[in-house]
Scaffold this motif. Structure first.
Motif, PDB file in Angstrom:
ATOM      1  N   ARG A 134       0.822  -1.205   0.000  1.00 44.82           N
ATOM      2  CA  ARG A 134       0.000   0.000   0.000  1.00 44.82           C
ATOM      3  C   ARG A 134       0.858   1.259   0.000  1.00 44.82           C
ATOM      4  O   ARG A 134       0.557   2.249  -0.675  1.00 44.82           O
ATOM      5  CB  ARG A 134      -0.923  -0.011   1.227  1.00 44.82           C
ATOM      6  N   LYS A 135       1.954   1.234   0.754  1.00 48.23           N
ATOM      7  CA  LYS A 135       2.853   2.392   0.783  1.00 48.23           C
ATOM      8  C   LYS A 135       3.487   2.633  -0.586  1.00 48.23           C
ATOM      9  O   LYS A 135       3.716   3.777  -0.990  1.00 48.23           O
ATOM     10  CB  LYS A 135       3.945   2.186   1.834  1.00 48.23           C
ATOM     11  N   ILE A 165       0.846   4.393  -2.677  1.00 53.00           N
ATOM     12  CA  ILE A 165       0.716   5.789  -2.255  1.00 53.00           C
ATOM     13  C   ILE A 165       1.901   6.613  -2.762  1.00 53.00           C
ATOM     14  O   ILE A 165       1.737   7.741  -3.236  1.00 53.00           O
ATOM     15  CB  ILE A 165       0.606   5.881  -0.716  1.00 53.00           C
ATOM     16  N   ARG A 217       1.425   7.304  -6.412  1.00 50.81           N
ATOM     17  CA  ARG A 217       0.359   8.285  -6.600  1.00 50.81           C
ATOM     18  C   ARG A 217       0.863   9.696  -6.297  1.00 50.81           C
ATOM     19  O   ARG A 217       0.588  10.640  -7.051  1.00 50.81           O
ATOM     20  CB  ARG A 217      -0.817   7.936  -5.689  1.00 50.81           C
ATOM     21  N   THR A 263       4.297  10.592   3.222  1.00 49.47           N
ATOM     22  CA  THR A 263       4.844  10.212   1.915  1.00 49.47           C
ATOM     23  C   THR A 263       5.464  11.407   1.203  1.00 49.47           C
ATOM     24  O   THR A 263       6.444  11.266   0.465  1.00 49.47           O
ATOM     25  CB  THR A 263       3.740   9.577   1.038  1.00 49.47           C
ATOM     26  N   ASP A 313      -7.298  11.874  -3.461  1.00 51.86           N
ATOM     27  CA  ASP A 313      -7.519  10.428  -3.434  1.00 51.86           C
ATOM     28  C   ASP A 313      -7.738   9.975  -1.990  1.00 51.86           C
ATOM     29  O   ASP A 313      -6.917   9.264  -1.414  1.00 51.86           O
ATOM     30  CB  ASP A 313      -6.323   9.703  -4.051  1.00 51.86           C
ATOM     31  N   ASN A 344      -0.931   9.849   6.136  1.00 52.64           N
ATOM     32  CA  ASN A 344      -0.319   8.978   5.135  1.00 52.64           C
ATOM     33  C   ASN A 344       0.224   9.765   3.949  1.00 52.64           C
ATOM     34  O   ASN A 344       1.339   9.516   3.479  1.00 52.64           O
ATOM     35  CB  ASN A 344      -1.329   7.936   4.645  1.00 52.64           C
ATOM     36  N   SER A 345      -0.562  10.721   3.461  1.00 54.25           N
ATOM     37  CA  SER A 345      -0.084  11.531   2.337  1.00 54.25           C
ATOM     38  C   SER A 345       1.004  12.503   2.790  1.00 54.25           C
ATOM     39  O   SER A 345       1.973  12.736   2.067  1.00 54.25           O
ATOM     40  CB  SER A 345      -1.246  12.286   1.678  1.00 54.25           C
ATOM     41  N   LEU A 363      -7.644   6.172  -1.205  1.00 54.19           N
ATOM     42  CA  LEU A 363      -6.317   5.562  -1.141  1.00 54.19           C
ATOM     43  C   LEU A 363      -5.567   6.000   0.113  1.00 54.19           C
ATOM     44  O   LEU A 363      -5.044   5.175   0.856  1.00 54.19           O
ATOM     45  CB  LEU A 363      -5.496   5.930  -2.379  1.00 54.19           C
ATOM     46  N   PHE A 364      -5.523   7.313   0.360  1.00 53.45           N
ATOM     47  CA  PHE A 364      -4.739   7.833   1.477  1.00 53.45           C
ATOM     48  C   PHE A 364      -5.354   7.498   2.832  1.00 53.45           C
ATOM     49  O   PHE A 364      -4.649   7.307   3.817  1.00 53.45           O
ATOM     50  CB  PHE A 364      -4.575   9.351   1.350  1.00 53.45           C
TER      51      PHE A 364
END
Length: 416
Positions: free
Chosen positions: A130-131, A134, A137, A174, A161, A170-171, A164-165
């Motif tokens: 998943r990371k 992300i 993306r 990243t 998104d 999380n965003s 997804l996030f």
């Protein structure tokens, strides 16, 4: 700098009306500040870099890059992933580790840096799948922003998104990973944080062509722009910069027009500092070459906030060369001030177990050990198990901070 004899003589009646009578004329109050500024100006500016140091570990730092350079880096990262897939080795990203174990305090630079250790973020691994998605993306979104030459906030990026996030952390995390991967500052990614920091006082500059006078911004001050690179032509007749932890203290000083009596620039990030405020402070310090004095709560978190300005943060240690202002002086409120200024017992708060744990951890940090005066203050805090906020000074009157406490601290040259 401290004047121990003066402290003993004045300490018994700091909290009384007699304290006001001890304050001299503004020019005399600022004598030590002016001396500190002269010392700073007389010292040669030597900006050392990691390349000049023969460190045991390889370290990673980033630089500002324009939109075209960032696009090239993004395309290179995607190309390398594509080659890996074609070789049958799978889709992955080599992501620099930003964990505490991969960080290093460098005394010669007086800041935290990031060691050059990476880990693979594999799409084929359930733990990192998943990371990896992300990351891909976020790389695509940054590429789009650079093509369009536009900026968005971190919140905007998250909403592109949400499914997804899932969570903005999380965003946001990243984004820091990607900046480190691409070797550029986070501001180079065209993603900024919402306005948080504010500034008021003896400061003028141009922001994207508009002339700004921070003495004419009222008690709310001027919001520090997220795009600090648009701030140019900085001018000031201030003798020092007062860095304030909290918005409440900032408002008090702004409303009392503290900067008129004692020419200064007052700045706050309203708690934990954001990137724009840290960049802005560094820019002011380098341009104006005047001292920075800090006013924070007398608790471990006040000192942690101060250390972020000075030494860097764990999350963004890769960009510490651009975000830190190492020579900030701790003016107050310090643990030793609680008795010196006779802060009432009901205004002193008991430290929690978590507070004490945080204080002891700070005492183990290399950058704390490098300053014996800081160690002494932390020892007082951890031993007495007492903390206090800046607002505790209001027990002597709402304007005690601006009319008594700060003038006396400045007059004594009482900072470390």
């Amino acid at each position: 700098m401290s004047k121990s004899g003066t402290k003993k003589r004045l300490g018994s009646d700091y909290g009384s009306e007699e304290a006001k009578k001890k304050i001299k004329a503004p020019s005399e109050v600022l004598a030590h500040v002016k001396q500190l500024a002269k010392i700073a100006l007389s010292e040669p500016e030597i900006e050392r870099t990691l390349l000049e140091l023969e460190l045991e570990h390889d370290c990673r730092e980033v630089i500002d890059k324009d939109a075209d350079a960032v696009m090239d880096e993004v395309e290179s990262a995607i190309y390398q992933s594509a080659v890996s897939i074609l070789k049958g080795e799978g889709f992955s990203f080599a992501v620099p580790s930003r964990s505490k174990g991969n960080q290093l305090y460098v005394p010669e630079l007086d800041r935290i840096v990031l060691k050059n250790s990476t880990s693979q973020r594999h799409f084929s691994n359930s733990a990192t799948c998943r990371k990896a998605v992300i990351t891909a993306r976020v790389l695509g979104l940054i590429h789009e922003l650079c093509i369009k030459r536009i900026h968005v906030t971190k919140r905007d990026l998250f909403y592109t998104d949400v499914k997804l996030f899932e969570d903005q952390t999380n965003s946001d995390g990243t984004l820091d990973d990607v900046a480190c991967m691409l070797g550029c500052t986070r501001s180079s990614l065209h993603v900024v944080a919402s306005e948080k920091g504010v500034v008021v006082g003896r400061l003028r500059f141009k922001e994207d062509g508009d002339q700004i006078d921070c003495q004419r911004m009222g008690i709310g001050g001027k919001a520090i722009p997220p795009n600090v690179d648009k701030v140019v032509d900085i001018e000031s007749d201030a003798h020092f910069i007062l860095l304030v932890e909290k918005d409440a203290a900032f408002m008090r000083l702004a409303e009392d027009r503290f900067y008129n009596t004692y020419p200064c620039i007052i700045l706050t990030a309203k708690g934990q500092p954001d990137v724009a405020t840290r960049l802005f402070l560094r820019n002011l310090k380098l341009t104006l070459k005047i001292p920075v004095l800090a006013l924070v709560d007398s608790d471990p978190y006040g000192l942690k906030i101060l250390s972020v300005y000075m030494k860097g943060s764990m999350n963004m240690s890769y960009d510490s060369s651009n975000l830190t202002t190492p020579d900030v002086k701790w003016l107050g409120v310090r643990p030793s001030d609680l008795d010196r200024f006779n802060i009432p017992q009901q205004c002193r708060l008991p430290m929690t177990e978590e507070d004490i744990k945080t204080g002891k951890k700070l005492m183990e940090e290399d950058f704390i050990k490098a300053n014996p005066e800081w160690v002494k203050e932390l020892e007082i805090m951890v031993t007495t198990k007492v903390k206090a906020e800046i607002q505790a000074l209001s027990s002597f009157g709402f304007q005690y901070l601006s009319q008594v406490y700060l003038p006396l601290k400045l007059q004594e040259g009482d900072w470390i």
